[in-house]
Design an enzyme around this catalytic site. Structure first.
Site, PDB file in Angstrom:
ATOM      1  N   ASP A   1      -7.595  -3.979   0.582  1.00  0.00           N
ATOM      2  CA  ASP A   1      -8.468  -3.103  -0.197  1.00  0.00           C
ATOM      3  C   ASP A   1      -9.727  -2.875   0.617  1.00  0.00           C
ATOM      4  OD1 ASP A   1      -8.522  -1.732  -2.877  1.00  0.00           O
ATOM      5  OD2 ASP A   1     -10.550  -2.522  -2.726  1.00  0.00           O
TER       6      ASP A   1
ATOM      7  N   LYS B   1      -3.238   3.339   6.431  1.00  0.00           N
ATOM      8  CA  LYS B   1      -3.458   1.885   6.494  1.00  0.00           C
ATOM      9  C   LYS B   1      -2.238   1.195   7.076  1.00  0.00           C
ATOM     10  CE  LYS B   1      -6.342   1.055   2.432  1.00  0.00           C
ATOM     11  NZ  LYS B   1      -6.360   0.360   1.144  1.00  0.00           N
TER      12      LYS B   1
ATOM     13  N   HIS C   1     -13.098  -2.485  10.619  1.00  0.00           N
ATOM     14  CA  HIS C   1     -13.105  -3.493   9.555  1.00  0.00           C
ATOM     15  C   HIS C   1     -11.705  -4.071   9.361  1.00  0.00           C
ATOM     16  CE1 HIS C   1     -12.307   0.520   8.261  1.00  0.00           C
ATOM     17  NE2 HIS C   1     -12.016   0.196   7.029  1.00  0.00           N
ATOM     18  N   ARG C   2     -10.692  -3.195   9.467  1.00  0.00           N
ATOM     19  CA  ARG C   2      -9.298  -3.654   9.291  1.00  0.00           C
ATOM     20  C   ARG C   2      -8.916  -4.582  10.442  1.00  0.00           C
ATOM     21  NH1 ARG C   2      -8.096   0.892   7.883  1.00  0.00           N
ATOM     22  NH2 ARG C   2      -8.480   0.398   5.697  1.00  0.00           N
TER      23      ARG C   2
ATOM     24  N   ASP D   1     -13.642   8.447   8.293  1.00  0.00           N
ATOM     25  CA  ASP D   1     -13.747   8.300   9.755  1.00  0.00           C
ATOM     26  C   ASP D   1     -14.492   9.456  10.438  1.00  0.00           C
ATOM     27  OD1 ASP D   1     -12.514   5.845   9.843  1.00  0.00           O
ATOM     28  OD2 ASP D   1     -10.530   6.640  10.352  1.00  0.00           O
TER      29      ASP D   1
ATOM     30  N   THR E   1       0.841  -1.204   0.000  1.00  0.00           N
ATOM     31  CA  THR E   1       0.000   0.000   0.000  1.00  0.00           C
ATOM     32  C   THR E   1       0.866   1.239   0.000  1.00  0.00           C
ATOM     33  OG1 THR E   1      -1.831   1.166   1.081  1.00  0.00           O
ATOM     34  CG2 THR E   1      -0.214   0.182   2.539  1.00  0.00           C
TER      35      THR E   1
ATOM     36  N   GLY F   1      -9.818   9.435   5.891  1.00  0.00           N
ATOM     37  CA  GLY F   1     -10.923   9.134   4.972  1.00  0.00           C
ATOM     38  C   GLY F   1     -12.284   9.513   5.538  1.00  0.00           C
TER      39      GLY F   1
HETATM   40  P1  IMP Z   1      -8.122   1.744  -1.329  1.00  0.00           P
HETATM   41  O1  IMP Z   1      -8.328   0.500  -0.518  1.00  0.00           O
HETATM   42  O2  IMP Z   1      -6.709   2.164  -1.363  1.00  0.00           O
HETATM   43  O3  IMP Z   1      -8.776   1.633  -2.666  1.00  0.00           O
HETATM   44  O4  IMP Z   1      -8.846   2.973  -0.610  1.00  0.00           O
HETATM   45  C1  IMP Z   1      -9.775   2.791   0.328  1.00  0.00           C
HETATM   46  C2  IMP Z   1     -10.514   4.095   0.592  1.00  0.00           C
HETATM   47  O5  IMP Z   1     -11.643   3.766   1.413  1.00  0.00           O
HETATM   48  C3  IMP Z   1      -9.686   5.094   1.390  1.00  0.00           C
HETATM   49  O6  IMP Z   1      -9.045   6.011   0.573  1.00  0.00           O
HETATM   50  C4  IMP Z   1     -10.759   5.763   2.247  1.00  0.00           C
HETATM   51  O7  IMP Z   1     -11.412   6.749   1.517  1.00  0.00           O
HETATM   52  C5  IMP Z   1     -11.742   4.625   2.494  1.00  0.00           C
HETATM   53  N1  IMP Z   1     -11.373   3.890   3.719  1.00  0.00           N
HETATM   54  C6  IMP Z   1     -10.875   2.628   3.816  1.00  0.00           C
HETATM   55  N2  IMP Z   1     -10.647   2.308   5.089  1.00  0.00           N
HETATM   56  C7  IMP Z   1     -10.968   3.383   5.816  1.00  0.00           C
HETATM   57  C8  IMP Z   1     -10.913   3.644   7.205  1.00  0.00           C
HETATM   58  O8  IMP Z   1     -10.464   2.839   8.042  1.00  0.00           O
HETATM   59  N3  IMP Z   1     -11.357   4.859   7.584  1.00  0.00           N
HETATM   60  C9  IMP Z   1     -11.844   5.788   6.712  1.00  0.00           C
HETATM   61  N4  IMP Z   1     -11.877   5.607   5.401  1.00  0.00           N
HETATM   62  C10 IMP Z   1     -11.441   4.398   4.944  1.00  0.00           C
END
Ligand code: IMP
Length: 199
Positions: free
Chosen positions: A73, A16, A181-182, A156, A11, A154
């Site tokens: 993802d 993350k 979720h993570r 949050d 990533t 993001g």
């Molecule tokens: P990707 O997985 O890199 O495609 O991006 C995931 C996108 O989902 C992030 O840029 C955030 O906008 C949103 N996202 C994913 N996980 C979180 C989180 O734990 N908190 C807030 N936004 C999240």
């Protein structure tokens, strides 16, 4: 004592990476960033699901390292916006609509109270050469009627988890990491690594 397990995290999202490092910190696991591993790629996330996109990222990075690779993802699905939306487009949805702050303002004004769910799909490649394992986690909640808090990233600041009264961004990093979720995907990874005696 078992050898330390080294994994490259596919990533470029530093938030993350930080969360994953905290989640793995009780274990003898070293998570290398792409920078640490000197890998400079930006895979095109053109899959149709979190699972496909996680695999696209992990498999691209795996071309450049002998270490196992993990990718995450994730995204948010907001019921009032339609089926699974923005979902895999969560990052692009914000970027293409004025940025994260603008979209958070728009959603908290126009869609507060809507059910929403965060999804996370983790792919773990090459624990043994060619192996692949998939793990999922979700966090359910709703959209807040205001932007709150300083932590996280993001969506949050506008996401209120079920059982809570305030946005995730009000919570400390540790608290978010105990319900997210993570976290819910990562505990499955950790359980699996324990089962196969790698940690
Ligand atoms: P990707 O997985 O890199 O495609 O991006 C995931 C996108 O989902 C992030 O840029 C955030 O906008 C949103 N996202 C994913 N996980 C979180 C989180 O734990 N908190 C807030 N936004 C999240």
């Amino acid at each position: 004592m078992k050898n330390q397990l080294t994994i490259v995290v596919a990533t470029n999202n530093q938030h993350k990476l930080k969360e994953l490092r905290e989640l793995f910190s009780p274990y003898n696991v070293k998570l290398l960033s792409l920078n640490d591993a000197n890998i400079h790629v930006n895979p095109d996330e053109n899959g149709n699901s979190y699972k496909e996109n996680a695999f696209i990222k992990a498999s691209e990075v795996a071309k450049y390292t002998k270490f196992p690779v993990m990718s995450d993802d994730s995204g948010i699905e907001i019921s009032e916006l339609g089926d699974h939306f923005p979902g895999i487009y969560s990052s692009r949805y914000a970027k293409e609509n004025g940025g994260q702050e603008v979209i958070n303002e728009f959603l908290s004004t126009n869609h507060h109270g809507s059910k929403a769910t965060f999804h996370c799909h983790i792919v773990l490649l090459n624990l043994k050469p060619g192996s692949r394992y998939d793990f999922e986690g979700i966090m359910e909640g709703k959209i807040n009627n205001k932007i709150e808090g300083e932590h996280g990233f993001g969506y949050d600041p506008i996401f209120v988890p079920d059982g809570y009264e305030h946005s995730v961004s009000i919570l400390s990093d540790e608290e978010k990491n105990s319900i997210s979720h993570r976290h819910n995907a990562t505990i499955k990874v950790i359980e699996f690594l324990k089962q196969i005696s790698l940690i």
